[in-house]
Design a protein around this motif. Sequence first.
Motif, PDB file in Angstrom:
ATOM      1  N   ALA A  75     146.273  18.915  86.083  1.00 44.15           N
ATOM      2  CA  ALA A  75     147.321  18.085  85.501  1.00 44.15           C
ATOM      3  C   ALA A  75     148.224  18.897  84.585  1.00 44.15           C
ATOM      4  O   ALA A  75     147.782  19.799  83.874  1.00 44.15           O
ATOM      5  CB  ALA A  75     146.700  16.917  84.737  1.00 44.15           C
ATOM      6  N   GLY A  76     149.483  18.543  84.582  1.00 43.66           N
ATOM      7  CA  GLY A  76     150.463  19.181  83.712  1.00 43.66           C
ATOM      8  C   GLY A  76     151.830  19.174  84.359  1.00 43.66           C
ATOM      9  O   GLY A  76     151.955  19.306  85.582  1.00 43.66           O
ATOM     10  N   LYS A  77     152.854  19.046  83.556  1.00 39.41           N
ATOM     11  CA  LYS A  77     154.217  19.063  84.070  1.00 39.41           C
ATOM     12  C   LYS A  77     154.499  20.383  84.767  1.00 39.41           C
ATOM     13  O   LYS A  77     154.125  21.456  84.288  1.00 39.41           O
ATOM     14  CB  LYS A  77     155.226  18.866  82.932  1.00 39.41           C
ATOM     15  N   SER A  78     155.189  20.318  85.902  1.00 41.95           N
ATOM     16  CA  SER A  78     155.520  21.518  86.647  1.00 41.95           C
ATOM     17  C   SER A  78     156.403  22.449  85.810  1.00 41.95           C
ATOM     18  O   SER A  78     157.305  22.003  85.091  1.00 41.95           O
ATOM     19  CB  SER A  78     156.250  21.142  87.940  1.00 41.95           C
ATOM     20  N   CYS A  81     161.186  24.135  86.433  1.00 43.35           N
ATOM     21  CA  CYS A  81     162.225  23.370  85.762  1.00 43.35           C
ATOM     22  C   CYS A  81     162.945  24.304  84.796  1.00 43.35           C
ATOM     23  O   CYS A  81     162.541  25.453  84.600  1.00 43.35           O
ATOM     24  CB  CYS A  81     161.636  22.173  85.015  1.00 43.35           C
ATOM     25  N   ARG A  82     163.999  23.818  84.176  1.00 48.47           N
ATOM     26  CA  ARG A  82     164.658  24.570  83.121  1.00 48.47           C
ATOM     27  C   ARG A  82     163.875  24.392  81.831  1.00 48.47           C
ATOM     28  O   ARG A  82     163.375  23.298  81.533  1.00 48.47           O
ATOM     29  CB  ARG A  82     166.089  24.072  82.926  1.00 48.47           C
ATOM     30  N   TYR A  83     163.777  25.444  81.058  1.00 47.84           N
ATOM     31  CA  TYR A  83     162.980  25.386  79.837  1.00 47.84           C
ATOM     32  C   TYR A  83     163.819  24.864  78.675  1.00 47.84           C
ATOM     33  O   TYR A  83     164.062  25.546  77.678  1.00 47.84           O
ATOM     34  CB  TYR A  83     162.405  26.762  79.515  1.00 47.84           C
ATOM     35  N   THR A  84     164.264  23.619  78.813  1.00 46.17           N
ATOM     36  CA  THR A  84     164.908  22.925  77.705  1.00 46.17           C
ATOM     37  C   THR A  84     163.853  22.605  76.651  1.00 46.17           C
ATOM     38  O   THR A  84     162.644  22.660  76.913  1.00 46.17           O
ATOM     39  CB  THR A  84     165.567  21.635  78.189  1.00 46.17           C
ATOM     40  N   ASP A  85     164.293  22.251  75.445  1.00 46.07           N
ATOM     41  CA  ASP A  85     163.337  21.925  74.393  1.00 46.07           C
ATOM     42  C   ASP A  85     162.416  20.789  74.836  1.00 46.07           C
ATOM     43  O   ASP A  85     161.205  20.833  74.605  1.00 46.07           O
ATOM     44  CB  ASP A  85     164.065  21.533  73.097  1.00 46.07           C
ATOM     45  N   ARG A  86     162.995  19.782  75.470  1.00 46.32           N
ATOM     46  CA  ARG A  86     162.183  18.648  75.918  1.00 46.32           C
ATOM     47  C   ARG A  86     161.170  19.073  76.970  1.00 46.32           C
ATOM     48  O   ARG A  86     159.990  18.698  76.900  1.00 46.32           O
ATOM     49  CB  ARG A  86     163.090  17.553  76.465  1.00 46.32           C
ATOM     50  N   ASP A  89     158.277  21.250  75.471  1.00 46.59           N
ATOM     51  CA  ASP A  89     157.254  20.451  74.777  1.00 46.59           C
ATOM     52  C   ASP A  89     156.392  19.687  75.772  1.00 46.59           C
ATOM     53  O   ASP A  89     155.166  19.591  75.609  1.00 46.59           O
ATOM     54  CB  ASP A  89     157.914  19.471  73.804  1.00 46.59           C
ATOM     55  N   GLU A  90     157.006  19.159  76.825  1.00 52.21           N
ATOM     56  CA  GLU A  90     156.237  18.383  77.799  1.00 52.21           C
ATOM     57  C   GLU A  90     155.304  19.282  78.610  1.00 52.21           C
ATOM     58  O   GLU A  90     154.182  18.891  78.939  1.00 52.21           O
ATOM     59  CB  GLU A  90     157.186  17.626  78.729  1.00 52.21           C
ATOM     60  N   ILE A  91     155.759  20.498  78.946  1.00 51.89           N
ATOM     61  CA  ILE A  91     154.893  21.435  79.659  1.00 51.89           C
ATOM     62  C   ILE A  91     153.639  21.716  78.849  1.00 51.89           C
ATOM     63  O   ILE A  91     152.515  21.707  79.377  1.00 51.89           O
ATOM     64  CB  ILE A  91     155.660  22.742  79.969  1.00 51.89           C
ATOM     65  N   LEU A  92     153.801  21.963  77.547  1.00 51.40           N
ATOM     66  CA  LEU A  92     152.638  22.247  76.698  1.00 51.40           C
ATOM     67  C   LEU A  92     151.775  21.007  76.494  1.00 51.40           C
ATOM     68  O   LEU A  92     150.558  21.032  76.745  1.00 51.40           O
ATOM     69  CB  LEU A  92     153.108  22.786  75.350  1.00 51.40           C
ATOM     70  N   ASN A  93     152.387  19.926  76.035  1.00 53.70           N
ATOM     71  CA  ASN A  93     151.594  18.750  75.651  1.00 53.70           C
ATOM     72  C   ASN A  93     150.901  18.100  76.838  1.00 53.70           C
ATOM     73  O   ASN A  93     149.781  17.578  76.705  1.00 53.70           O
ATOM     74  CB  ASN A  93     152.490  17.738  74.933  1.00 53.70           C
ATOM     75  N   SER A  94     151.518  18.121  78.017  1.00 52.30           N
ATOM     76  CA  SER A  94     150.882  17.511  79.184  1.00 52.30           C
ATOM     77  C   SER A  94     149.602  18.249  79.544  1.00 52.30           C
ATOM     78  O   SER A  94     148.657  17.638  80.071  1.00 52.30           O
ATOM     79  CB  SER A  94     151.848  17.501  80.370  1.00 52.30           C
ATOM     80  N   PHE A 144     156.890  32.278  75.697  1.00 58.81           N
ATOM     81  CA  PHE A 144     156.612  30.910  76.101  1.00 58.81           C
ATOM     82  C   PHE A 144     155.494  30.794  77.137  1.00 58.81           C
ATOM     83  O   PHE A 144     154.503  30.091  76.922  1.00 58.81           O
ATOM     84  CB  PHE A 144     157.896  30.275  76.639  1.00 58.81           C
ATOM     85  N   SER A 145     155.635  31.469  78.275  1.00 66.23           N
ATOM     86  CA  SER A 145     154.668  31.284  79.360  1.00 66.23           C
ATOM     87  C   SER A 145     153.264  31.728  78.958  1.00 66.23           C
ATOM     88  O   SER A 145     152.275  31.056  79.278  1.00 66.23           O
ATOM     89  CB  SER A 145     155.119  32.048  80.609  1.00 66.23           C
ATOM     90  N   SER A 146     153.173  32.852  78.264  1.00 62.40           N
ATOM     91  CA  SER A 146     151.862  33.328  77.825  1.00 62.40           C
ATOM     92  C   SER A 146     151.263  32.412  76.775  1.00 62.40           C
ATOM     93  O   SER A 146     150.047  32.163  76.767  1.00 62.40           O
ATOM     94  CB  SER A 146     151.981  34.762  77.284  1.00 62.40           C
ATOM     95  N   ASP A 147     152.101  31.909  75.874  1.00 63.71           N
ATOM     96  CA  ASP A 147     151.601  30.991  74.839  1.00 63.71           C
ATOM     97  C   ASP A 147     151.072  29.702  75.465  1.00 63.71           C
ATOM     98  O   ASP A 147     150.054  29.161  75.020  1.00 63.71           O
ATOM     99  CB  ASP A 147     152.710  30.660  73.840  1.00 63.71           C
ATOM    100  N   ILE A 148     151.777  29.190  76.469  1.00 58.54           N
ATOM    101  CA  ILE A 148     151.296  27.993  77.164  1.00 58.54           C
ATOM    102  C   ILE A 148     149.886  28.224  77.687  1.00 58.54           C
ATOM    103  O   ILE A 148     148.971  27.400  77.496  1.00 58.54           O
ATOM    104  CB  ILE A 148     152.236  27.625  78.329  1.00 58.54           C
ATOM    105  N   ALA A 149     149.683  29.350  78.357  1.00 54.97           N
ATOM    106  CA  ALA A 149     148.371  29.643  78.938  1.00 54.97           C
ATOM    107  C   ALA A 149     147.314  29.822  77.864  1.00 54.97           C
ATOM    108  O   ALA A 149     146.177  29.344  78.012  1.00 54.97           O
ATOM    109  CB  ALA A 149     148.465  30.895  79.809  1.00 54.97           C
TER     110      ALA A 149
END
Length: 340
Positions: A75-78, A81-86, A89-94, A144-149
Amino acid sequence: MNDSAPTAVIAGASGFIGSRLVADFTAEGYRVVRIGRAGSGVAVSGDAAPEDVAWSDGAAVRRAVDGAEIVVNLAGKSVNCRYTDRNRDEILNSRLDTTGQLREAIAASATPPRVWLNASTATIYRYSLDRPMTESGGELGTGFSSDIAREWEAEFFEGDLPGTRRVALRMSIVLGDGPATSLLLRLARLGLGGPQLDGWWFGHRRYRGIGQHPSGDGTAPRHRSRGRQKFSWVHIDDVAAAVRFIRDTDGVSGPVNVTAPNPIDNRTLMRSLRRVVGARVGLPAFRWMLEPAMFVLRTEPELVLKSRWVLPGRLAAHGFTFAWPEFEPAAADAADRTRH
């Protein structure tokens, strides 16, 4: 329904990887319970969990995992997409919210699942042109990408689950009838099938760090790789096979790189894709060309500009055999699947 069948819980089952795992587990005789944004609400007899449950129904999620043999969380937002602020946040929080909910549900289980596989990403590693990254010797990246992981895996491995073996699936780009393959094939068909060349572009902060401990200096990275950036990939058949292999191999735990053993560079990638789609020529694409093109396609140039050089160290050490070890046959098969 066979009430004695083992249960596989798959979260994020509507995606292209999840759909494949649902089909595979069902074919093996599992009772598959899917967790998603909206459950069916159809309960089965007795005390068994609903066949489909929603994240908003915490009690149903707890019933689903209690007594399951395996849990797979995708589970998690794909990130396509474009890495807008919204979207950032959704990529991380999901990812954090669903992983945390599953961990709490498993911790509360009277009969916890034997194994829990949670998606992660090979982009946890740094940009690498000098050497490949493995689970034992790889260096984590910044931004960003590494921090998400990192945040995702920290949430996954938090706390003590003594009855459940946990494996983080550090997947590279997956070839099949999914979004990454479609995008790469589209670039080749549009005539952008030459090497992708990093270089100057207007400054932006879309790739800045995120989470509790944001890393990096906030600027967009730029590398003079001349189209030699590495591209790590894996075929969907091998992702599904790796999930079954990990399920059946008790010695595998912790982070596992799910990536083919033969990464290629960007020039080889695009040359192979041109052959696959029958494009006779492919123009080199400089960053100043890629940025507006990716804006129109609503995704990020990072897909083709970041050098991902990742090897499946842990899978190889345990004897896993890849059905698709070479890129061009794998890409041709993936392209054929996108046409059907």
